[in-house]
Write an enzyme that holds these catalytic residues in place. Structure first.
Site, PDB file in Angstrom:
ATOM      1  N   MET A  30       0.852  -1.194   0.000  1.00  8.25           N
ATOM      2  CA  MET A  30       0.000   0.000   0.000  1.00  8.25           C
ATOM      3  C   MET A  30       0.890   1.248   0.000  1.00  8.25           C
ATOM      4  O   MET A  30       0.450   2.328   0.392  1.00  8.25           O
ATOM      5  CB  MET A  30      -0.944  -0.012   1.207  1.00  8.25           C
ATOM      6  CG  MET A  30      -1.892  -1.204   1.151  1.00  8.25           C
ATOM      7  SD  MET A  30      -3.461  -0.942   1.995  1.00  8.25           S
ATOM      8  CE  MET A  30      -2.901  -0.726   3.653  1.00  8.25           C
ATOM      9  N   LEU A  33       6.680   3.052   1.497  1.00  3.60           N
ATOM     10  CA  LEU A  33       7.611   1.925   1.588  1.00  3.60           C
ATOM     11  C   LEU A  33       8.730   2.179   2.592  1.00  3.60           C
ATOM     12  O   LEU A  33       9.236   3.282   2.727  1.00  3.60           O
ATOM     13  CB  LEU A  33       8.220   1.647   0.214  1.00  3.60           C
ATOM     14  CG  LEU A  33       7.207   1.356  -0.899  1.00  3.60           C
ATOM     15  CD1 LEU A  33       7.931   1.044  -2.204  1.00  3.60           C
ATOM     16  CD2 LEU A  33       6.256   0.232  -0.528  1.00  3.60           C
ATOM     17  N   HIS A  37       9.367  -3.457   3.275  1.00  3.21           N
ATOM     18  CA  HIS A  37       8.881  -3.690   1.905  1.00  3.21           C
ATOM     19  C   HIS A  37      10.046  -3.997   0.967  1.00  3.21           C
ATOM     20  O   HIS A  37       9.934  -4.844   0.087  1.00  3.21           O
ATOM     21  CB  HIS A  37       8.167  -2.444   1.369  1.00  3.21           C
ATOM     22  CG  HIS A  37       6.935  -2.062   2.118  1.00  3.21           C
ATOM     23  ND1 HIS A  37       6.875  -0.955   2.916  1.00  3.21           N
ATOM     24  CD2 HIS A  37       5.719  -2.634   2.176  1.00  3.21           C
ATOM     25  CE1 HIS A  37       5.655  -0.853   3.429  1.00  3.21           C
ATOM     26  NE2 HIS A  37       4.943  -1.870   3.009  1.00  3.21           N
ATOM     27  N   GLU A 153       5.544 -11.902   7.316  1.00  2.00           N
ATOM     28  CA  GLU A 153       5.055 -12.662   8.475  1.00  2.00           C
ATOM     29  C   GLU A 153       4.511 -11.743   9.559  1.00  2.00           C
ATOM     30  O   GLU A 153       3.795 -12.190  10.440  1.00  2.00           O
ATOM     31  CB  GLU A 153       6.179 -13.533   9.051  1.00  2.00           C
ATOM     32  CG  GLU A 153       6.469 -14.746   8.188  1.00  2.00           C
ATOM     33  CD  GLU A 153       7.573 -15.622   8.737  1.00  2.00           C
ATOM     34  OE1 GLU A 153       8.210 -15.236   9.748  1.00  2.00           O
ATOM     35  OE2 GLU A 153       7.830 -16.672   8.143  1.00  2.00           O
ATOM     36  N   GLN A 158      -3.037 -12.218   8.101  1.00  2.00           N
ATOM     37  CA  GLN A 158      -3.185 -11.945   6.668  1.00  2.00           C
ATOM     38  C   GLN A 158      -2.515 -13.043   5.850  1.00  2.00           C
ATOM     39  O   GLN A 158      -3.089 -13.568   4.887  1.00  2.00           O
ATOM     40  CB  GLN A 158      -2.574 -10.578   6.338  1.00  2.00           C
ATOM     41  CG  GLN A 158      -2.413 -10.307   4.852  1.00  2.00           C
ATOM     42  CD  GLN A 158      -2.028  -8.874   4.545  1.00  2.00           C
ATOM     43  OE1 GLN A 158      -2.849  -7.980   4.643  1.00  2.00           O
ATOM     44  NE2 GLN A 158      -0.784  -8.638   4.172  1.00  2.00           N
ATOM     45  N   VAL A 181      10.957  -7.608   9.428  1.00  2.00           N
ATOM     46  CA  VAL A 181      12.165  -6.781   9.525  1.00  2.00           C
ATOM     47  C   VAL A 181      11.949  -5.790  10.669  1.00  2.00           C
ATOM     48  O   VAL A 181      10.864  -5.204  10.804  1.00  2.00           O
ATOM     49  CB  VAL A 181      12.418  -6.026   8.201  1.00  2.00           C
ATOM     50  CG1 VAL A 181      13.686  -5.192   8.280  1.00  2.00           C
ATOM     51  CG2 VAL A 181      12.516  -7.017   7.054  1.00  2.00           C
ATOM     52  N   SER A 190       6.850  -0.820  10.131  1.00  2.00           N
ATOM     53  CA  SER A 190       5.478  -0.651   9.671  1.00  2.00           C
ATOM     54  C   SER A 190       5.295   0.784   9.205  1.00  2.00           C
ATOM     55  O   SER A 190       5.898   1.704   9.779  1.00  2.00           O
ATOM     56  CB  SER A 190       4.518  -0.933  10.834  1.00  2.00           C
ATOM     57  OG  SER A 190       3.232  -0.423  10.531  1.00  2.00           O
TER      58      SER A 190
END
Ligand code: PAF
Length: 285
Positions: A30, A33, A37, A153, A158, A181, A190
């Site tokens: 989304m 980044l 990501h 993970e 999800q 990460v 996040s």
């Protein structure tokens, strides 16, 4: 790096690669980044390289149907220029970044829902979230047609739901699960972290400390009630942490457990002010 804003342009791009015999990996995001990501992109590259090479498509789409709160959707960070620069540096081959109207036609009625798994745990805190997620992921799979797709993970529920969906619907895509990460102080990366004011950003490290405590207990041998109680105690030691849920479930299918005899996953959801953070750890007996 090709930038595709329409379904037709990404389909044409992938079709040209397919004609050359290239494999394709999809990294759904989304945007906003961060290193987490970019790690997904690197692992997609590793997967392709191990099979003789191929092309990576990253999708950037802030999917409105998976937000249960309009304020959350409005506040979601967006920075396309930085995202495109980072993806170019990472060697991504194409970015699919459509507008909402390109993805959701007026009058669309069809949704994809993995029923039981989507209604438990975070699904109870965020009604409709996972249905929106599985609907957009199915659409992305249909539009791009990848051989493999990456999922972190960190969003363990999800990931579990997407695996179930791909299996149930016979979608021919390999799901690549990528480990979380973390920042140097343990906080899981996040896009939401950038919404934390400095005091909450420091306080949020309590989440990974709780998971470390769980891991240490498990390594030394413990029981389910003690594990649950200790994780809660660590979280409660941080007054800024509003504990939304602490769940310990079977790591394979998120079913309830009554002992620690199989691999389990600890799923945490903790709110700091307006920002809900999630994290997880899989623990082996
Ligand atoms: O994990 C995310 O960023 C989103 O849920 C996803 C998979 C890109 C679908 O919108």
């Amino acid at each position: 790096m090709q930038i595709c804003r329409s379904k037709q342009s990404i389909r044409d791009c992938v079709a040209a690669w397919r004609a050359e015999g290239q494999r394709v990996a999809l990294v759904p995001t989304m945007g906003a980044l961060h290193e987490g990501h970019l790690t997904l992109v690197r692992r997609a590259r590793d997967w392709l390289d191990a099979r003789g090479g191929g092309r990576i498509v990253t999708s950037i789409f802030v999917n409105p149907t998976q937000f249960d709160q309009q304020a959350d959707l409005a506040a979601y960070p967006r920075d396309e220029d930085t995202d495109l620069r980072l993806l170019r540096q990472e060697g991504c081959d194409a970015v699919f970044t459509p507008g909402v109207e390109e993805i959701y036609r007026p009058g669309a009625q069809t949704v994809v829902e993995v029923t039981a798994l989507s209604r438990m745990l975070m699904g109870r805190l965020r009604p409709g979230h996972f249905r929106g997620m599985t609907t957009i992921v199915t659409k992305l799979f249909n539009i791009v047609g990848p051989d493999a797709a990456t999922f972190g993970e960190k969003d363990y529920q999800q990931l579990t739901i997407v695996r179930q969906m791909v299996s149930d619907l016979d979608i021919p895509v390999e799901i690549l699960a990528i480990p979380t990460v973390r920042e140097a102080d343990g906080l899981a990366m996040s896009s939401r972290n950038r919404r934390l004011p400095p005091e909450d950003r420091i306080a949020a490290t309590v989440i990974s400390r709780a998971l470390d405590r769980a891991q240490a207990l498990m390594a030394g041998g413990t029981t389910l009630p003690v594990l649950r109680q200790e994780v809660r105690a660590v979280l409660k030691s941080e007054p800024r942490a509003d504990i939304r849920s602490v769940d310990i479930r079977d790591a394979a299918d998120l079913s309830r457990i009554d002992s620690l005899s199989r691999p389990v996953v600890i799923l945490l959801a903790v709110r700091f002010g307006e920002v809900l953070l999630i994290d997880q750890r899989v623990l082996n007996p």
